[in-house]
Design an enzyme around this catalytic site. Structure first.
Site, PDB file in Angstrom:
ATOM      1  N   ASP A  14      24.044  59.905  55.175  1.00 51.45           N
ATOM      2  CA  ASP A  14      25.260  60.661  54.900  1.00 51.45           C
ATOM      3  C   ASP A  14      25.886  61.068  56.228  1.00 51.45           C
ATOM      4  OD1 ASP A  14      27.242  62.027  53.629  1.00 51.45           O
ATOM      5  OD2 ASP A  14      25.978  63.638  52.846  1.00 51.45           O
ATOM      6  N   ASP A 108      31.509  57.306  53.489  1.00 54.52           N
ATOM      7  CA  ASP A 108      30.641  58.023  54.418  1.00 54.52           C
ATOM      8  C   ASP A 108      29.195  58.182  53.972  1.00 54.52           C
ATOM      9  OD1 ASP A 108      31.307  59.719  52.344  1.00 54.52           O
ATOM     10  OD2 ASP A 108      31.471  61.503  53.592  1.00 54.52           O
ATOM     11  N   GLU A 109      28.775  57.515  52.910  1.00 54.84           N
ATOM     12  CA  GLU A 109      27.378  57.618  52.504  1.00 54.84           C
ATOM     13  C   GLU A 109      26.922  56.363  51.766  1.00 54.84           C
ATOM     14  OE1 GLU A 109      26.300  60.502  49.466  1.00 54.84           O
ATOM     15  OE2 GLU A 109      28.406  60.705  48.887  1.00 54.84           O
TER      16      GLU A 109
END
Length: 369
Positions: A14, A108-109
């Protein structure tokens, strides 16, 4: 324990305050300052906040007005999604150096299954550390990671040592980890379910584990078996490289509240065209059209209609949205309109049965992490 059951080593990576961190990286004058991506002090919603802003209680999905009240020194910047996608591709390229089993959740993860990996490294913890070091060296951003036996535990673990840290929940520690976990941290437990659990005396994983399967099914229906196995460390969802898209949506927050339906229709036409563009890009179509309306008093309303066939043409989407708009008289002026398409023709509604879950109760928990 049986030794012939599947073994998984899952990493959840993350990025730390991704959108805000990209802005601070690209514009050094913003480093160390309270920053909000999206929104403004008068309108809109915060898409992301820097850690400096989070200290003042600024969070994503918060109105720009509230964010400014919380942090008078807050700086607002417009999102640059093309730039975020560019950075995200570089990060994913690093992931693929270690495994092809990468399931992106957003820009983003992502989940990575490194049970068998391209480096031949038996330690998922060391792989996560190396990935984070490479992201910092090659991209310039920090990332956090969670490592464990399944996606559920790994995702929770990635929050523990943020920013720029990682946490491993070893197989033998999983049950103790879940035991003290706040029930609100369990996936699938939203506010309504959490309130219901509180009324039943369920506040932590330990409380949840005392309840029988029959009790949980009685009070929570089909979700009861999911909670029953989850608190026992059993979450058999695989990392899916080609994650099935469930819906597509677009919405707009207006600079001034709209009170005329004529003006609303103009906005809806633009939104419908954007949805159609995204459907075409993804090569999918949908049956269910949902209209989202946020009023000037911030109350939210959704109206849905399921068609008899899959559609992707903006004119049909627009006409359906119009019907939904006229379905009920407006109770107030409108600050946001949105359209989403769901029930897509890519959906696979097959889910793991309870019997499959039962077969994984005795998952092997002894292997190197």
């Amino acid at each position: 324990m049986p030794n012939d059951l599947p073994i998984r080593k899952i990493i959840h990576v993350d990025m730390d305050a991704f959108y805000a961190s990209v802005e601070q990286m690209d514009y050094p004058e913003l480093k160390g300052k309270a920053l909000a991506v999206g929104g403004s002090e008068k309108r809109g919603v915060v898409a992301a906040a820097s850690y400096e802003a989070r200290k003042f209680g600024v969070r994503s999905a918060m109105s720009g007005m509230q964010a400014k009240r919380n942090c008078p020194e807050l700086i607002f910047v417009s999102p640059r999604f093309d730039r975020y996608k560019e950075i995200s591709k570089k990060i994913r390229a690093i992931f693929y150096d270690y495994t092809d089993l990468v399931e992106p959740l957003s820009l983003d993860e992502a989940y990575l299954d490194v049970t068998e990996n391209k480096k031949g490294n038996p330690s998922a913890s060391l792989i996560a550390q190396e990935i984070r070091e490479r992201i910092f060296k090659e991209v310039g951003l920090t990332a956090s990671a969670g490592i464990s036996i399944n996606k559920f535990v790994a995702k929770i673990a990635s929050d523990y040592n943020k920013p720029n840290g990682q946490k491993t929940v070893n197989p033998e520690d999983v049950l103790d980890f879940l035991k003290v976990l706040d029930i609100r941290k369990f996936h699938g437990v939203g506010k309504v379910t959490a309130d219901k659990m509180y009324q039943l005396g369920i506040f932590t994983g330990e409380d949840l584990k005392t309840k029988t399967l029959e009790y949980l099914e009685q009070h929570f229906g089909k979700s009861g078996s999911y909670y029953y196995y989850l608190v026992r460390g059993i979450h058999n969802s695989e990392v899916k490289p080609n994650r099935i898209q469930k819906s597509l949506a677009a919405e707009r927050t207006f600079n001034e509240n709209l009170s005329s339906e004529i003006f609303m229709l103009e906005k809806l036409e633009k939104i419908a065209k954007e949805i159609a563009k995204r459907l075409d890009k993804s090569k999918v179509a949908g049956k269910t059209v949902t209209l989202k309306i946020k009023y000037s008093d911030f109350t939210l309303q959704t109206r849905s209609k399921t068609l008899a066939y899959f559609v992707s043409d903006h004119t049909i989407i627009l006409e359906t949205a119009k019907d939904l708009l006229y379905q009920e008289k407006m109770s107030n002026s409108v600050r946001l309109l949105g359209i989403s398409m769901s029930n897509l023709n890519t959906e696979d509604n097959k889910t793991a049965s309870v019997n499959n879950l039962k077969q994984t109760v005795n998952v092997q928990l002894k292997f190197g992490f």
